[in-house]
Design a protein around this motif. Structure first.
Motif, PDB file in Angstrom:
ATOM      1  N   UNK A  83       0.877  -1.173   0.000  1.00  0.00           N
ATOM      2  CA  UNK A  83       0.000   0.000   0.000  1.00  0.00           C
ATOM      3  C   UNK A  83       0.909   1.217   0.000  1.00  0.00           C
ATOM      4  N   UNK A  84       0.648   2.146  -0.861  1.00  0.00           N
ATOM      5  CA  UNK A  84       1.511   3.319  -0.991  1.00  0.00           C
ATOM      6  C   UNK A  84       1.545   4.116   0.312  1.00  0.00           C
ATOM      7  N   UNK A  85       2.739   4.508   0.717  1.00  0.00           N
ATOM      8  CA  UNK A  85       2.931   5.323   1.904  1.00  0.00           C
ATOM      9  C   UNK A  85       3.539   6.667   1.511  1.00  0.00           C
ATOM     10  N   UNK A  86       3.038   7.724   2.119  1.00  0.00           N
ATOM     11  CA  UNK A  86       3.620   9.054   1.942  1.00  0.00           C
ATOM     12  C   UNK A  86       4.571   9.275   3.110  1.00  0.00           C
ATOM     13  N   UNK A  87       5.849   8.959   2.892  1.00  0.00           N
ATOM     14  CA  UNK A  87       6.850   9.048   3.956  1.00  0.00           C
ATOM     15  C   UNK A  87       7.485  10.439   3.927  1.00  0.00           C
ATOM     16  N   UNK A  88       7.245  11.193   4.986  1.00  0.00           N
ATOM     17  CA  UNK A  88       7.749  12.558   5.081  1.00  0.00           C
ATOM     18  C   UNK A  88       9.207  12.567   5.542  1.00  0.00           C
ATOM     19  N   UNK A  89       9.548  11.617   6.417  1.00  0.00           N
ATOM     20  CA  UNK A  89      10.907  11.561   6.979  1.00  0.00           C
ATOM     21  C   UNK A  89      11.186  10.138   7.431  1.00  0.00           C
ATOM     22  N   UNK A  90      12.476   9.718   7.312  1.00  0.00           N
ATOM     23  CA  UNK A  90      12.857   8.398   7.807  1.00  0.00           C
ATOM     24  C   UNK A  90      14.342   8.374   8.136  1.00  0.00           C
ATOM     25  N   UNK A  91      14.686   7.721   9.253  1.00  0.00           N
ATOM     26  CA  UNK A  91      16.077   7.416   9.578  1.00  0.00           C
ATOM     27  C   UNK A  91      16.107   6.045  10.249  1.00  0.00           C
ATOM     28  N   UNK A  92      17.169   5.722  10.955  1.00  0.00           N
ATOM     29  CA  UNK A  92      17.292   4.393  11.558  1.00  0.00           C
ATOM     30  C   UNK A  92      16.349   4.173  12.741  1.00  0.00           C
ATOM     31  N   UNK A  93      15.805   5.254  13.306  1.00  0.00           N
ATOM     32  CA  UNK A  93      14.990   5.142  14.521  1.00  0.00           C
ATOM     33  C   UNK A  93      13.505   5.357  14.294  1.00  0.00           C
ATOM     34  N   UNK A  94      13.151   6.275  13.415  1.00  0.00           N
ATOM     35  CA  UNK A  94      11.746   6.655  13.262  1.00  0.00           C
ATOM     36  C   UNK A  94      11.375   6.864  11.801  1.00  0.00           C
ATOM     37  N   UNK A  95      10.067   6.818  11.564  1.00  0.00           N
ATOM     38  CA  UNK A  95       9.481   7.236  10.291  1.00  0.00           C
ATOM     39  C   UNK A  95       8.358   8.213  10.610  1.00  0.00           C
ATOM     40  N   UNK A  96       8.165   9.197   9.763  1.00  0.00           N
ATOM     41  CA  UNK A  96       7.019  10.092   9.880  1.00  0.00           C
ATOM     42  C   UNK A  96       6.184   9.930   8.609  1.00  0.00           C
ATOM     43  N   UNK A 154     -12.066  -5.173  13.868  1.00  0.00           N
ATOM     44  CA  UNK A 154     -13.395  -5.564  13.396  1.00  0.00           C
ATOM     45  C   UNK A 154     -13.838  -4.637  12.267  1.00  0.00           C
ATOM     46  N   UNK A 155     -14.202  -5.240  11.149  1.00  0.00           N
ATOM     47  CA  UNK A 155     -14.640  -4.461   9.998  1.00  0.00           C
ATOM     48  C   UNK A 155     -13.506  -4.020   9.091  1.00  0.00           C
ATOM     49  N   UNK A 156     -12.279  -4.076   9.599  1.00  0.00           N
ATOM     50  CA  UNK A 156     -11.109  -3.687   8.798  1.00  0.00           C
ATOM     51  C   UNK A 156      -9.977  -4.684   9.069  1.00  0.00           C
ATOM     52  N   UNK A 157     -10.099  -5.911   8.566  1.00  0.00           N
ATOM     53  CA  UNK A 157      -9.115  -6.942   8.872  1.00  0.00           C
ATOM     54  C   UNK A 157      -7.761  -6.727   8.198  1.00  0.00           C
ATOM     55  N   UNK A 158      -7.735  -5.955   7.123  1.00  0.00           N
ATOM     56  CA  UNK A 158      -6.471  -5.710   6.428  1.00  0.00           C
ATOM     57  C   UNK A 158      -6.557  -4.386   5.670  1.00  0.00           C
ATOM     58  N   UNK A 159      -5.569  -4.158   4.790  1.00  0.00           N
ATOM     59  CA  UNK A 159      -5.468  -2.901   4.027  1.00  0.00           C
ATOM     60  C   UNK A 159      -5.370  -1.700   4.963  1.00  0.00           C
ATOM     61  N   UNK A 160      -4.631  -1.877   6.053  1.00  0.00           N
ATOM     62  CA  UNK A 160      -4.439  -0.818   7.034  1.00  0.00           C
ATOM     63  C   UNK A 160      -3.011  -0.282   6.964  1.00  0.00           C
ATOM     64  N   UNK A 161      -2.758   0.769   7.742  1.00  0.00           N
ATOM     65  CA  UNK A 161      -1.412   1.313   7.816  1.00  0.00           C
ATOM     66  C   UNK A 161      -0.435   0.255   8.322  1.00  0.00           C
ATOM     67  N   UNK A 162      -0.850  -0.554   9.301  1.00  0.00           N
ATOM     68  CA  UNK A 162       0.031  -1.590   9.822  1.00  0.00           C
ATOM     69  C   UNK A 162       0.418  -2.577   8.735  1.00  0.00           C
ATOM     70  N   UNK A 163      -0.522  -2.997   7.908  1.00  0.00           N
ATOM     71  CA  UNK A 163      -0.206  -3.900   6.800  1.00  0.00           C
ATOM     72  C   UNK A 163       0.799  -3.262   5.852  1.00  0.00           C
TER      73      UNK A 163
END
Length: 347
Positions: A81-94, A107-116
């Protein structure tokens, strides 16, 4: 759930300290709140005996064994799923989350989420609780979120959130003509009438503080900016509705559409078709978990919110022109609204 037993010895200078206070520095990869819960769950042995009271005093010199339990995400599929990554380094992503994307499977959203999406983008996040997600935005709220890429970073970010040290500023459009900004300090908890909703609660709620200021007035709506001091579920939506100014398009806490008199039909149809709360997390500031430096990010409103603001501006100008007899006057409605500085937001 992955498990690991960690061992340490309480230093003698901790004599008289609470158990949770004494051992937290020994297991610094994990937050004190998490350690307290493990103690209550019976996951800690002191000199071979289970201790379940975080407040119990220690003598110093005790040997401790802590059973660390980390939620794993082995059953959650990685999905592209496309992510709009504003910033990333070894510790964090924004991440700049779009409206319509759910953060966690449920419930109601088993997949296609940010976590996936995160698990596909970085499979190593399976080793971090909740794939590094430390806070959330509602499905239909857009804007900035920070994700931890390792356990120490997650512990730092959770601690900052608990101490209200993460600055989050939102843009919103509310129904009604708000005269001025201010601060609302009203506890929020589960609604007694509907457990799926939150509500301002005089008893049984958790502290919730929102600072808000007026950016722009329209005929029957107001554009505002809100700075969160706390981060309760649905906080801005609940607080604004409590004040009598629900967010435009809010399907849960909103009221009936307020259509200004003599509004153009195409504008009316746009308002009626705006089916998500007009809320965007536009600014985020925190202390970097590894470097200790303060970092700030901003993300412009998505197209649908820009269009909503443009429609309300044009409607107001149309109405004012009509009042002055300028119905046929060709007017440039383009207006740029600049970000306010952090100093303009009340502490």
């Amino acid at each position: 759930m992955s498990q690991q037993v960690l061992t340490a010895t309480i230093p003698h200078e901790a004599l008289g300290d609470r158990l949770d206070v004494a051992i937290s520095p020994l297991f610094s990869d994990y937050s004190r709140n998490r350690i307290q819960q493990w103690i209550k769950d019976g996951n800690l042995k002191v000199d071979g005996e289970v201790w379940k009271k975080p407040r119990q005093a220690v003598l110093g010199g005790e040997n401790v064994e802590l059973l660390v339990e980390i939620e794993n995400t082995t059953e959650i599929p990685a999905q592209e799923i496309e992510l709009d990554i504003v910033y990333e380094d070894d510790s964090i992503m924004v991440i700049n989350k779009p409206p319509g994307l759910v953060v966690h499977p449920g419930a109601g959203n088993p997949d296609r989420t940010l976590m996936n999406a995160l698990l596909f983008y970085n499979p190593a996040l399976r080793e971090v609780p909740r794939a590094g997600i430390v806070h959330r935005l509602d499905k239909d709220t857009s804007g900035l979120m920070v994700v931890a890429k390792n356990v120490p970073a997650q512990t730092s970010l959770v601690s900052q959130l608990q101490r209200h040290a993460v600055e989050r500023i939102y843009d919103a459009v509310v129904v009604g003509k708000m005269a001025r900004g201010g601060t609302i300090d009203k506890a929020i908890g589960r609604s007694p009438g509907d457990r799926k909703k939150m509500a301002v609660r005089a008893m049984g709620g958790k502290e919730a503080v929102s600072h808000y200021r007026v950016l722009e007035h329209f005929r029957e709506h107001t554009r505002i900016r809100v700075k969160l001091e706390t981060g309760r579920t649905h906080q801005i939506r609940v607080h604004m509705a409590y004040l009598g100014f629900p967010l435009v398009g809010d399907p849960v806490y909103g009221s009936r559409f307020r259509i200004p008199k003599k509004m153009q039909e195409e504008f009316v149809q746009f308002l009626r078709g705006f089916h998500r709360q007009a809320l965007h997390a536009g600014a985020l500031s925190l202390t970097h978990p590894a470097t200790g430096k303060t970092m700030k990010w901003k993300a412009p409103m998505p197209d649908d919110l820009f269009e909503l603001v443009d429609v309300l501006r044009e409607d107001m100008q149309d109405y004012e022109n009509a009042q002055l007899g300028y119905d046929d006057f060709d007017y440039d409605y383009g207006v740029e609204v600049e970000w306010v500085t952090d100093e303009d937001i009340p502490d």
